[in-house]
Design a protein around this motif. Structure first.
Motif, mmCIF file in Angstrom:
data_model
loop_
_atom_site.group_PDB
_atom_site.id
_atom_site.type_symbol
_atom_site.label_atom_id
_atom_site.label_comp_id
_atom_site.label_asym_id
_atom_site.label_seq_id
_atom_site.Cartn_x
_atom_site.Cartn_y
_atom_site.Cartn_z
ATOM 1 N N LYS A 107 -70.711 56.684 13.757
ATOM 2 C CA LYS A 107 -72.261 56.690 13.926
ATOM 3 C C LYS A 107 -72.764 57.944 13.703
ATOM 4 O O LYS A 107 -73.922 57.899 13.350
ATOM 5 N N LEU A 108 -72.238 58.863 14.155
ATOM 6 C CA LEU A 108 -72.782 60.364 13.858
ATOM 7 C C LEU A 108 -72.560 60.883 12.421
ATOM 8 O O LEU A 108 -73.183 62.002 12.375
ATOM 9 N N ASN A 109 -72.036 60.265 11.539
ATOM 10 C CA ASN A 109 -71.819 60.569 10.412
ATOM 11 C C ASN A 109 -70.943 61.815 9.995
ATOM 12 O O ASN A 109 -71.554 62.689 9.480
ATOM 13 N N VAL A 110 -70.075 61.907 10.828
ATOM 14 C CA VAL A 110 -68.944 63.206 10.885
ATOM 15 C C VAL A 110 -68.217 63.001 9.794
ATOM 16 O O VAL A 110 -67.050 61.973 9.836
ATOM 17 N N THR A 111 -68.160 63.791 8.788
ATOM 18 C CA THR A 111 -67.109 63.375 7.536
ATOM 19 C C THR A 111 -65.997 64.575 7.352
ATOM 20 O O THR A 111 -64.852 64.375 7.355
ATOM 21 N N GLY A 112 -66.419 65.833 7.246
ATOM 22 C CA GLY A 112 -65.659 66.903 7.113
ATOM 23 C C GLY A 112 -64.699 67.315 8.298
ATOM 24 O O GLY A 112 -65.432 66.914 9.636
ATOM 25 N N PRO A 114 -62.412 70.466 9.946
ATOM 26 C CA PRO A 114 -62.808 70.219 11.212
ATOM 27 C C PRO A 114 -64.322 70.533 11.248
ATOM 28 O O PRO A 114 -64.868 71.015 10.417
ATOM 29 N N THR A 115 -64.920 69.977 12.284
ATOM 30 C CA THR A 115 -66.482 70.060 12.340
ATOM 31 C C THR A 115 -67.101 70.501 13.801
ATOM 32 O O THR A 115 -66.474 70.077 14.703
ATOM 33 N N ILE A 116 -67.791 71.503 13.923
ATOM 34 C CA ILE A 116 -68.727 71.861 14.973
ATOM 35 C C ILE A 116 -70.129 71.888 14.719
ATOM 36 O O ILE A 116 -70.655 72.320 13.820
ATOM 37 N N ARG A 117 -70.639 71.133 15.740
ATOM 38 C CA ARG A 117 -72.071 70.924 15.362
ATOM 39 C C ARG A 117 -72.851 71.293 16.854
ATOM 40 O O ARG A 117 -72.488 71.170 17.856
ATOM 41 N N LEU A 118 -74.071 71.926 16.811
ATOM 42 C CA LEU A 118 -74.983 72.304 17.628
ATOM 43 C C LEU A 118 -75.962 71.335 18.161
ATOM 44 O O LEU A 118 -77.008 71.199 16.985
ATOM 45 N N TYR A 119 -76.196 70.644 18.913
ATOM 46 C CA TYR A 119 -77.438 69.640 19.174
ATOM 47 C C TYR A 119 -78.321 70.296 20.092
ATOM 48 O O TYR A 119 -77.740 70.683 21.171
ATOM 49 N N LEU A 120 -79.478 70.240 19.808
ATOM 50 C CA LEU A 120 -80.602 70.932 20.408
ATOM 51 C C LEU A 120 -81.528 70.084 20.896
ATOM 52 O O LEU A 120 -82.157 68.827 20.445
ATOM 53 N N SER A 121 -81.930 70.150 22.204
ATOM 54 C CA SER A 121 -83.050 69.466 22.764
ATOM 55 C C SER A 121 -82.633 67.808 22.769
ATOM 56 O O SER A 121 -83.692 67.082 22.585
ATOM 57 N N ASP A 123 -81.616 66.179 20.323
ATOM 58 C CA ASP A 123 -81.938 65.574 18.980
ATOM 59 C C ASP A 123 -80.669 65.140 18.530
ATOM 60 O O ASP A 123 -79.724 66.023 18.103
ATOM 61 N N ILE A 124 -80.514 63.974 18.361
ATOM 62 C CA ILE A 124 -79.188 63.604 17.643
ATOM 63 C C ILE A 124 -79.208 63.643 16.168
ATOM 64 O O ILE A 124 -77.821 63.492 15.539
ATOM 65 N N ASN A 125 -80.238 63.513 15.582
ATOM 66 C CA ASN A 125 -80.393 63.356 14.055
ATOM 67 C C ASN A 125 -80.163 64.686 13.340
ATOM 68 O O ASN A 125 -80.161 64.787 12.206
ATOM 69 N N ASN A 126 -80.549 65.858 13.852
ATOM 70 C CA ASN A 126 -80.763 67.197 13.256
ATOM 71 C C ASN A 126 -79.954 68.407 13.662
ATOM 72 O O ASN A 126 -80.454 69.239 14.130
ATOM 73 N N PRO A 127 -78.516 67.956 13.871
ATOM 74 C CA PRO A 127 -77.590 69.034 14.739
ATOM 75 C C PRO A 127 -77.658 70.255 13.488
ATOM 76 O O PRO A 127 -77.611 70.050 12.400
ATOM 77 N N ALA A 128 -77.239 71.382 13.989
ATOM 78 C CA ALA A 128 -77.070 72.658 13.306
ATOM 79 C C ALA A 128 -75.412 72.631 13.127
ATOM 80 O O ALA A 128 -74.796 72.634 14.095
ATOM 81 N N LEU A 129 -75.087 72.769 11.805
ATOM 82 C CA LEU A 129 -73.675 72.826 11.529
ATOM 83 C C LEU A 129 -73.182 74.167 11.795
ATOM 84 O O LEU A 129 -73.593 74.981 10.784
ATOM 85 N N CYS A 130 -72.059 74.363 12.498
ATOM 86 C CA CYS A 130 -71.292 75.990 12.586
ATOM 87 C C CYS A 130 -70.529 75.969 11.503
ATOM 88 O O CYS A 130 -69.763 74.953 11.432
#
Length: 519
Positions: A107-112, A114-121, A123-130
Motif C-alpha cells: 500500500k505504501l509502495n515500498v520497493t527498494g 532497505p528503506t528508511i522514510r521520514l513522514y512529516l505532519s 502526510d502519507i503520500n510525500n515522505p522524504a527518502l533517507c
C-alpha cells in the motif's frame, strides 16, 4: 578578516541541536500505550496502527526492515543507535517488518530494500527518502541538514586543512545564490560525506576559485567542479560519487554497495591474481585507462585468489585460470562484453572501452546460434546450447577442444585437431569437436588454461577427463583408446547398477499396487 563560525559535526552536538530545535514529544504516554508497542524506544508498527502513529507524530522516521539479510541487520543496528540519540526529540523512530506486513508495504509502495522514510505532519503520500545509512551518524546528519541551512556548513581554514577525510568544499561569497541551494541539496542526499562552505577571500584566493566545488583531502585538491546555471543536484551528486572513489576500486564486502550504487552504470571488471608476477604491469595499464574514462566507466578490480569473490566470478562465469581477464558490463541491461586479447596494455584496454562506448563491441552471449551443418565435417562445431547434449552422450566418446578465438596459442592447435578428427572419422562411437569459449558460456567445471582438451567418456555419469599429455597425434589417439577401455569397464558396472535400480523400482511399484488392491 571576519572570523568564520565553526560548526562541530559531532553526533552528540547534533543531537543537542536537534533537541533544541524541536519540542519534546508531548504526545507520549508516560503509562505506555499498548496500541504502539516499543522496543528500545522504536515503535513496532503494522497495518493496524500505522495510520494512528502517522497522525500522532509530526516527524515519523520509519525503517522498513527486511529480516535475515546482512544489509538489513546493518541498517537496523544504525537505526537503533540513532533512536537512542534521538530520545526526547520530536523525531519518532519506528520499524515495519516487510515480511510480516506485506499488505501495508504494498500500500505504501515500498520497493527498494532497505528503506528508511521520514513522514512529516501526517502526510502519507510525500515522505522524504533517507539515503541508506552507513552508520547512526548518517541518519543524524541527514536529519540535521534537512532542518538546517547552508550557513551551518561554514568552517574556518584550520578545520579544513586538519581533516584526512574527503571533504566537499563549496566556495560561495553569497549564501543566497542559487548555486548554494544546489550544493546544500546534494549535501542532504549524501550524509556520509563531509560538506563545508567557504566564504573567506583568503581561501578563495589560495585555491583560485569562484563559485566552484572542490574535493579535498588534507587540503590537497583531488578534483574541481565548475558550477553552472544549469547544474542540478543530480549532476553534482554524480560528480562527487565518482571522484570520492579511487580510479580503480577493489571489489570486497566493504566496497560492494558503493560499486553497485554508483551512478556510473558501465563497469569494467579486471579479474586478476594479485600475487601473479605480471600483476603490477597489468594493474598500471588498467589504472591509467581508468583515469581517462572517469564519469563514463567505473573500473573495478576482482582478485581471483580471494575465495569470497567466488560468487561474483560464478555470476560472470569467469574461471580462476582465465585471469587476467577484463569484462565490461552495463547494469541497465546486464549485457556483458569481454576483451578479446591476451595482451592487456593501455592501448588495447582503451580501444576496448572506446569500442564499447561507441556500440561496436560484440556482447558475450550465453550461446552462439547453432551453426548450419555443424556436424557435417570431421570436427564438429559446438556452441553453448548444444555442448552438454553432445558431450554427455552415454553412447559416444567425445573429445572437445575448448579454445578462445583471439588466442594464437589456441589457433595453433586447429591443424592437429583436424588431423585427429580425420583419423577417427570412421569410428562411429567417437566424436571430435571444438567450441569457442570466448563466445559461449561453459556451464561446467573446467581446469587449466585455454586451449583445453577434454574427453567425455561414453557413460551415463557426467565425467570429464582433461588431457595433459603431449600434443602429438599418436599421443592423442593413445589417450582416446586408453580412456575408452577404462570407460567400457566402468560402463559394465554402471549398467549393472542401473539394472538393479530399475528392478528395485519395479518391486516397489508392485508392492504399492498390491496394497491398493487390498484396500
Amino acid at each position: 578578516m571576519k572570523k568564520l563560525v565553526l560548526l562541530l559535526l559531532l553526533p552528540g552536538v547534533m543531537v543537542f541541536c536537534l533537541c533544541m530545535l524541536v519540542a519534546a514529544d508531548t504526545q507520549s504516554d508516560p503509562q505506555g500505550d499498548k496500541t504502539f508497542p516499543e522496543t528500545e524506544g522504536i515503535l513496532q508498527l503494522g497495518k493496524g496502527n500505522f495510520n494512528r502513529a502517522l497522525k500522532k507524530h509530526k516527524q515519523l522516521l520509519v525503517h522498513f526492515y527486511t529480516p535475515l539479510t546482512s544489509e538489513g541487520h546493518r541498517v537496523a543496528a544504525a537505526f537503533e543507535s540513532a533512536a537512542a540519540e534521538l530520545q526526547g526529540s520530536e523525531v519518532k523512530l519506528a520499524v515495519i517488518d516487510v515480511k510480516k506486513e506485506k499488505d501495508l508495504v504494498m500500500k505504501l509502495n515500498v520497493t527498494g530494500q532497505p528503506t528508511i522514510r521520514l513522514y512529516l505532519s501526517g502526510d502519507i503520500n510525500n515522505p522524504a527518502l533517507c539515503p541508506v545509512p552507513q552508520s547512526s551518524a548518517s541518519i543524524l546528519i541527514w536529519l540535521q541538514r534537512r532542518a538546517g541551512s547552508p550557513a551551518d556548513l561554514i568552517v574556518d581554514l584550520d578545520q579544513l586543512e586538519a581533516t584526512e577525510e574527503l571533504t566537499v568544499v563549496g566556495f560561495f561569497k553569497e549564501l543566497n545564490h542559487e548555486y548554494v541551494q544546489v550544493f546544500y541539496a546534494a549535501a542532504i542526499d549524501l550524509p556520509d560525506i563531509r560538506f563545508v562552505v567557504m566564504q573567506s577571500d583568503e581561501v578563495i584566493n589560495k585555491y583560485r576559485v569562484t563559485q566552484d566545488v572542490l574535493l579535498l583531502r588534507k587540503s590537497q585538491r583531488i578534483q574541481a567542479y565548475k558550477m553552472k546555471p544549469e547544474t542540478s543536484k543530480e549532476d553534482l551528486i554524480v560528480f562527487i560519487s565518482i571522484y570520492q572513489m579511487d580510479p580503480v576500486t577493489e571489489y570486497n564486502g566493504q566496497t560492494a554497495s558503493q560499486i553497485l550504487g554508483s551512478p556510473v552504470l558501465n563497469h569494467a571488471l579486471l579479474f586478476v591474481n594479485k600475487s601473479s608476477d605480471d600483476f603490477q604491469e597489468i594493474f598500471s595499464a588498467f589504472h591509467s585507462t581508468a583515469e581517462a574514462f572517469r564519469m563514463k566507466i567505473l573500473f573495478v578490480l576482482v582478485n581471483v585468489d580471494e575465495h569470497r569473490n567466488g560468487r561474483l566470478m560464478e555470476y560472470f562465469r569467469v574461471r580462476h585460470f582465465e585471469a587476467p581477464h577484463i569484462r565490461l558490463v552495463n547494469l541497465t541491461d546486464h549485457m556483458t562484453y569481454h576483451l578479446p586479447s591476451e595482451t592487456l596494455d593501455v592501448e588495447i584496454i582503451k580501444q576496448f572501452c572506446h569500442s564499447y562506448l561507441e556500440g561496436k563491441a560484440k556482447p558475450k552471449l550465453q550461446s552462439e546460434p547453432i551453426p548450419e551443418g555443424w556436424d557435417e565435417k570431421p570436427v564438429k562445431e559446438l556452441v553453448g546450447m548444444n555442448l552438454e547434449k553432445v558431450a554427455f552422450n552415454p553412447n559416444k566418446t567425445v573429445f572437445v577442444l575448448f579454445y578462445v578465438s583471439y588466442s594464437e596459442k589456441s589457433r595453433s592447435v586447429f591443424p592437429l585437431w583436424e588431423e585427429l578428427a580425420e583419423a577417427l572419422k570412421d569410428r562411429e562411437d567417437v566424436v571430435v569437436a571444438r567450441i569457442d569459449a570466448s563466445a559461449n558460456d561453459i556451464n561446467m567445471s573446467m581446469q587449466g588454461s585455454y586451449p583445453s582438451l577434454c574427453l567425455f567418456p561414453a557413460l551415463y555419469a557426467e565425467r570429464v577427463v582433461v588431457y595433459t599429455g603431449k600434443r602429438k597425434m599418436k599421443d592423442l589417439v593413445k589417450f582416446v583408446d586408453k580412456e575408452m577401455k577404462k570407460a567400457k569397464k566402468d560402463r559394465v558396472k554402471e549398467d549393472e547398477d542401473r539394472r538393479k535400480y530399475i528392478e528395485a523400482m519395479k518391486e516397489e511399484e508392485a508392492k504399492e499396487n498390491k496394497s491398493k488392491d487390498e484396500l
